[in-house]
Write a protein that holds these residues in place. Sequence first.
Motif, PDB file in Angstrom:
ATOM      1  N   PHE A  83      40.108  41.821  45.427  1.00  0.00           N
ATOM      2  CA  PHE A  83      41.252  40.713  45.292  1.00  0.00           C
ATOM      3  C   PHE A  83      40.630  39.502  45.847  1.00  0.00           C
ATOM      4  O   PHE A  83      40.887  38.440  45.429  1.00  0.00           O
ATOM      5  CB  PHE A  83      42.434  40.886  45.880  1.00  0.00           C
ATOM      6  CG  PHE A  83      43.416  41.889  45.367  1.00  0.00           C
ATOM      7  CD1 PHE A  83      44.024  41.525  44.085  1.00  0.00           C
ATOM      8  CD2 PHE A  83      43.791  43.441  45.920  1.00  0.00           C
ATOM      9  CE1 PHE A  83      44.893  42.351  43.456  1.00  0.00           C
ATOM     10  CE2 PHE A  83      44.499  44.200  45.084  1.00  0.00           C
ATOM     11  CZ  PHE A  83      45.229  43.760  43.891  1.00  0.00           C
ATOM     12  N   LEU A  84      39.607  39.825  46.710  1.00  0.00           N
ATOM     13  CA  LEU A  84      39.007  38.472  47.258  1.00  0.00           C
ATOM     14  C   LEU A  84      37.916  37.941  46.686  1.00  0.00           C
ATOM     15  O   LEU A  84      37.570  36.618  46.341  1.00  0.00           O
ATOM     16  CB  LEU A  84      38.695  38.735  48.639  1.00  0.00           C
ATOM     17  CG  LEU A  84      37.811  37.617  49.448  1.00  0.00           C
ATOM     18  CD1 LEU A  84      39.028  36.486  49.751  1.00  0.00           C
ATOM     19  CD2 LEU A  84      37.102  38.127  50.690  1.00  0.00           C
ATOM     20  N   LEU A 132      48.970  40.830  37.127  1.00  0.00           N
ATOM     21  CA  LEU A 132      49.168  39.882  38.606  1.00  0.00           C
ATOM     22  C   LEU A 132      48.395  38.393  38.345  1.00  0.00           C
ATOM     23  O   LEU A 132      47.157  38.678  37.925  1.00  0.00           O
ATOM     24  CB  LEU A 132      48.645  40.615  39.746  1.00  0.00           C
ATOM     25  CG  LEU A 132      48.731  40.022  41.181  1.00  0.00           C
ATOM     26  CD1 LEU A 132      50.086  40.066  41.564  1.00  0.00           C
ATOM     27  CD2 LEU A 132      47.725  40.760  41.980  1.00  0.00           C
ATOM     28  N   PRO A 133      49.073  37.431  38.391  1.00  0.00           N
ATOM     29  CA  PRO A 133      48.421  36.100  38.256  1.00  0.00           C
ATOM     30  C   PRO A 133      47.232  35.995  39.338  1.00  0.00           C
ATOM     31  O   PRO A 133      47.481  36.512  40.622  1.00  0.00           O
ATOM     32  CB  PRO A 133      49.487  35.157  38.717  1.00  0.00           C
ATOM     33  CG  PRO A 133      50.898  35.788  38.229  1.00  0.00           C
ATOM     34  CD  PRO A 133      50.548  37.457  38.720  1.00  0.00           C
ATOM     35  N   GLU A 134      46.163  35.187  39.023  1.00  0.00           N
ATOM     36  CA  GLU A 134      45.162  34.922  39.926  1.00  0.00           C
ATOM     37  C   GLU A 134      45.359  34.113  41.022  1.00  0.00           C
ATOM     38  O   GLU A 134      44.803  34.478  41.990  1.00  0.00           O
ATOM     39  CB  GLU A 134      44.164  34.260  38.932  1.00  0.00           C
ATOM     40  CG  GLU A 134      42.481  34.400  39.591  1.00  0.00           C
ATOM     41  CD  GLU A 134      41.608  33.912  38.694  1.00  0.00           C
ATOM     42  OE1 GLU A 134      40.399  33.560  39.234  1.00  0.00           O
ATOM     43  OE2 GLU A 134      41.787  33.927  37.365  1.00  0.00           O
ATOM     44  N   HIS A 135      46.319  33.334  40.924  1.00  0.00           N
ATOM     45  CA  HIS A 135      46.569  32.578  42.271  1.00  0.00           C
ATOM     46  C   HIS A 135      47.331  33.431  43.194  1.00  0.00           C
ATOM     47  O   HIS A 135      47.505  32.943  44.492  1.00  0.00           O
ATOM     48  CB  HIS A 135      47.384  31.398  41.934  1.00  0.00           C
ATOM     49  CG  HIS A 135      48.889  31.791  41.439  1.00  0.00           C
ATOM     50  ND1 HIS A 135      49.308  32.177  40.069  1.00  0.00           N
ATOM     51  CD2 HIS A 135      50.075  31.842  42.288  1.00  0.00           C
ATOM     52  CE1 HIS A 135      50.412  32.134  40.099  1.00  0.00           C
ATOM     53  NE2 HIS A 135      51.110  32.297  41.299  1.00  0.00           N
ATOM     54  N   VAL A 147      41.133  51.212  50.493  1.00  0.00           N
ATOM     55  CA  VAL A 147      41.559  49.910  50.885  1.00  0.00           C
ATOM     56  C   VAL A 147      40.503  48.741  50.810  1.00  0.00           C
ATOM     57  O   VAL A 147      40.496  47.639  50.320  1.00  0.00           O
ATOM     58  CB  VAL A 147      42.229  49.633  52.085  1.00  0.00           C
ATOM     59  CG1 VAL A 147      42.593  48.192  52.414  1.00  0.00           C
ATOM     60  CG2 VAL A 147      43.500  50.452  52.103  1.00  0.00           C
ATOM     61  N   PRO A 148      39.149  48.987  51.471  1.00  0.00           N
ATOM     62  CA  PRO A 148      38.397  48.032  51.506  1.00  0.00           C
ATOM     63  C   PRO A 148      37.627  47.462  49.929  1.00  0.00           C
ATOM     64  O   PRO A 148      37.384  46.392  49.539  1.00  0.00           O
ATOM     65  CB  PRO A 148      36.841  48.726  52.193  1.00  0.00           C
ATOM     66  CG  PRO A 148      37.484  49.673  53.195  1.00  0.00           C
ATOM     67  CD  PRO A 148      38.965  50.241  52.556  1.00  0.00           C
ATOM     68  N   LYS A 149      37.745  48.361  49.130  1.00  0.00           N
ATOM     69  CA  LYS A 149      37.245  48.191  47.577  1.00  0.00           C
ATOM     70  C   LYS A 149      38.261  47.199  47.081  1.00  0.00           C
ATOM     71  O   LYS A 149      38.250  46.587  46.137  1.00  0.00           O
ATOM     72  CB  LYS A 149      37.232  49.274  46.657  1.00  0.00           C
ATOM     73  CG  LYS A 149      36.850  49.150  45.424  1.00  0.00           C
ATOM     74  CD  LYS A 149      35.592  48.500  45.350  1.00  0.00           C
ATOM     75  CE  LYS A 149      35.209  48.011  43.945  1.00  0.00           C
ATOM     76  NZ  LYS A 149      34.018  47.217  43.813  1.00  0.00           N
ATOM     77  N   LEU A 200      44.559  36.007  46.586  1.00  0.00           N
ATOM     78  CA  LEU A 200      44.572  35.699  47.795  1.00  0.00           C
ATOM     79  C   LEU A 200      45.516  35.952  48.770  1.00  0.00           C
ATOM     80  O   LEU A 200      45.313  36.956  49.975  1.00  0.00           O
ATOM     81  CB  LEU A 200      43.988  34.208  48.029  1.00  0.00           C
ATOM     82  CG  LEU A 200      43.450  34.002  49.431  1.00  0.00           C
ATOM     83  CD1 LEU A 200      42.201  34.457  49.581  1.00  0.00           C
ATOM     84  CD2 LEU A 200      43.166  32.453  49.448  1.00  0.00           C
ATOM     85  N   PRO A 201      46.875  35.729  48.434  1.00  0.00           N
ATOM     86  CA  PRO A 201      47.876  36.346  49.185  1.00  0.00           C
ATOM     87  C   PRO A 201      48.041  37.809  49.328  1.00  0.00           C
ATOM     88  O   PRO A 201      48.138  38.168  50.261  1.00  0.00           O
ATOM     89  CB  PRO A 201      49.273  35.480  48.570  1.00  0.00           C
ATOM     90  CG  PRO A 201      48.793  34.579  47.879  1.00  0.00           C
ATOM     91  CD  PRO A 201      47.206  34.916  47.425  1.00  0.00           C
ATOM     92  N   ILE A 202      47.859  38.477  48.092  1.00  0.00           N
ATOM     93  CA  ILE A 202      47.616  39.933  48.369  1.00  0.00           C
ATOM     94  C   ILE A 202      46.545  40.442  49.196  1.00  0.00           C
ATOM     95  O   ILE A 202      46.598  41.334  49.855  1.00  0.00           O
ATOM     96  CB  ILE A 202      47.663  40.559  46.683  1.00  0.00           C
ATOM     97  CG1 ILE A 202      48.891  40.295  45.914  1.00  0.00           C
ATOM     98  CG2 ILE A 202      47.301  42.101  46.694  1.00  0.00           C
ATOM     99  CD1 ILE A 202      50.018  40.921  46.316  1.00  0.00           C
ATOM    100  N   PHE A 203      45.323  39.755  49.048  1.00  0.00           N
ATOM    101  CA  PHE A 203      44.432  40.110  49.981  1.00  0.00           C
ATOM    102  C   PHE A 203      44.870  40.104  51.390  1.00  0.00           C
ATOM    103  O   PHE A 203      44.541  41.180  52.044  1.00  0.00           O
ATOM    104  CB  PHE A 203      43.104  39.301  49.690  1.00  0.00           C
ATOM    105  CG  PHE A 203      42.103  39.340  50.605  1.00  0.00           C
ATOM    106  CD1 PHE A 203      41.304  40.346  50.844  1.00  0.00           C
ATOM    107  CD2 PHE A 203      41.929  38.347  51.731  1.00  0.00           C
ATOM    108  CE1 PHE A 203      40.242  40.345  51.815  1.00  0.00           C
ATOM    109  CE2 PHE A 203      41.035  38.290  52.695  1.00  0.00           C
ATOM    110  CZ  PHE A 203      40.286  39.377  52.750  1.00  0.00           C
ATOM    111  N   PHE A 204      45.518  38.986  51.716  1.00  0.00           N
ATOM    112  CA  PHE A 204      45.820  38.821  53.286  1.00  0.00           C
ATOM    113  C   PHE A 204      46.818  39.969  53.600  1.00  0.00           C
ATOM    114  O   PHE A 204      46.893  40.460  54.806  1.00  0.00           O
ATOM    115  CB  PHE A 204      46.141  37.445  53.542  1.00  0.00           C
ATOM    116  CG  PHE A 204      45.187  36.522  53.649  1.00  0.00           C
ATOM    117  CD1 PHE A 204      44.055  36.796  54.744  1.00  0.00           C
ATOM    118  CD2 PHE A 204      44.985  35.508  52.810  1.00  0.00           C
ATOM    119  CE1 PHE A 204      43.229  35.574  54.860  1.00  0.00           C
ATOM    120  CE2 PHE A 204      43.901  34.589  52.763  1.00  0.00           C
ATOM    121  CZ  PHE A 204      43.129  34.567  53.884  1.00  0.00           C
ATOM    122  N   VAL A 205      47.780  40.258  52.730  1.00  0.00           N
ATOM    123  CA  VAL A 205      48.826  41.284  52.964  1.00  0.00           C
ATOM    124  C   VAL A 205      47.996  42.655  53.203  1.00  0.00           C
ATOM    125  O   VAL A 205      48.316  43.406  54.066  1.00  0.00           O
ATOM    126  CB  VAL A 205      49.808  41.485  51.879  1.00  0.00           C
ATOM    127  CG1 VAL A 205      50.623  42.564  51.968  1.00  0.00           C
ATOM    128  CG2 VAL A 205      50.614  40.317  51.959  1.00  0.00           C
TER     129      VAL A 205
END
Length: 313
Positions: free
Chosen positions: A90-91, A24-27, A83-85, A30-35
Amino acid sequence: MEATTCNGSGDDSPVFYLAGIPSLPEHLFLPIFFVFLLLYLLILLGNALILGAVVAEPSLHKPMYFFLINLSALDILFTTTTVPKMLSLFLFGDHFLTFLPACFLQMYLFHSFSCSEAFILVVMAYDRYVAICRPLHYPVHMTPQTNAALAASAWLTAFLLPVPAVVKTSQMAYNSIAYIHHCFCDHLSLVQSSCSDTTSQTLMGFCIAMVVSSLPLLLVLLSYAHILASVLRIKSREGRSKAFSTCSSHLLVVGTYYSSIAVAYVAYRADLPLDFHITGNVVYAILTPVLNPLIYTLRNKDVKAAITKMTCP
């Protein structure tokens, strides 16, 4: 539970490094974190609304809804285990977990809550079987004491089943830094990160998974075979429709649960890239808890009415 290390002293406690989704690309972190954050908040909110509505509404103080709040509480606990971990990973790029306090506790709770869900679904199927096939005996069979005993048995059995696998896995040898190719600690990913022979542990995990998946599914199917036979004997179309409607939400939840298991199983067993293996298990960890409250609020008018009454007095 004390594990030895392959390249260090036995007194050193290994730490686990969660690789996440390797390609998974680093950029996209953040989107994965928000999802994941949005899905987690939906799980907490949806299941909390069901818990509050069932507890607050006297008309929902029935066996079916007692088991439903068990399922809702279970979904909250199940996702809170992992999920919290994942959100932290990701963040903040927080990849490390200490050996005994965190990783094995997460593994134990993840599999315990997963087993609990399978057994609670069996108990809910039994409740529907008694309600439809033996309606006159329903008040006698499904007393509050019986309901509490059934739910407690489901939880207790699920908490005991993973213990042998957790104990045995904790006694395997690991490097001082063990790399886990996953977003959280589950049995198979922990076994694969070990530097000792993994054959017996892989076999044990497979056997436990088959028992926990196949036996509850067989019991659910057996219950619904009896329900179907009983419903088909009802002469009026309205009666058959009403009987089926009382089972529809539970059937959808069962279908969602076992579909997510199938996705995770195929992802592990098929000759697919590692990322598919990880994603399949993540889908399993999130899909059912997200959909369960939606299914019960959209398809169950009593729950929907209770939630509306609670939120819009």
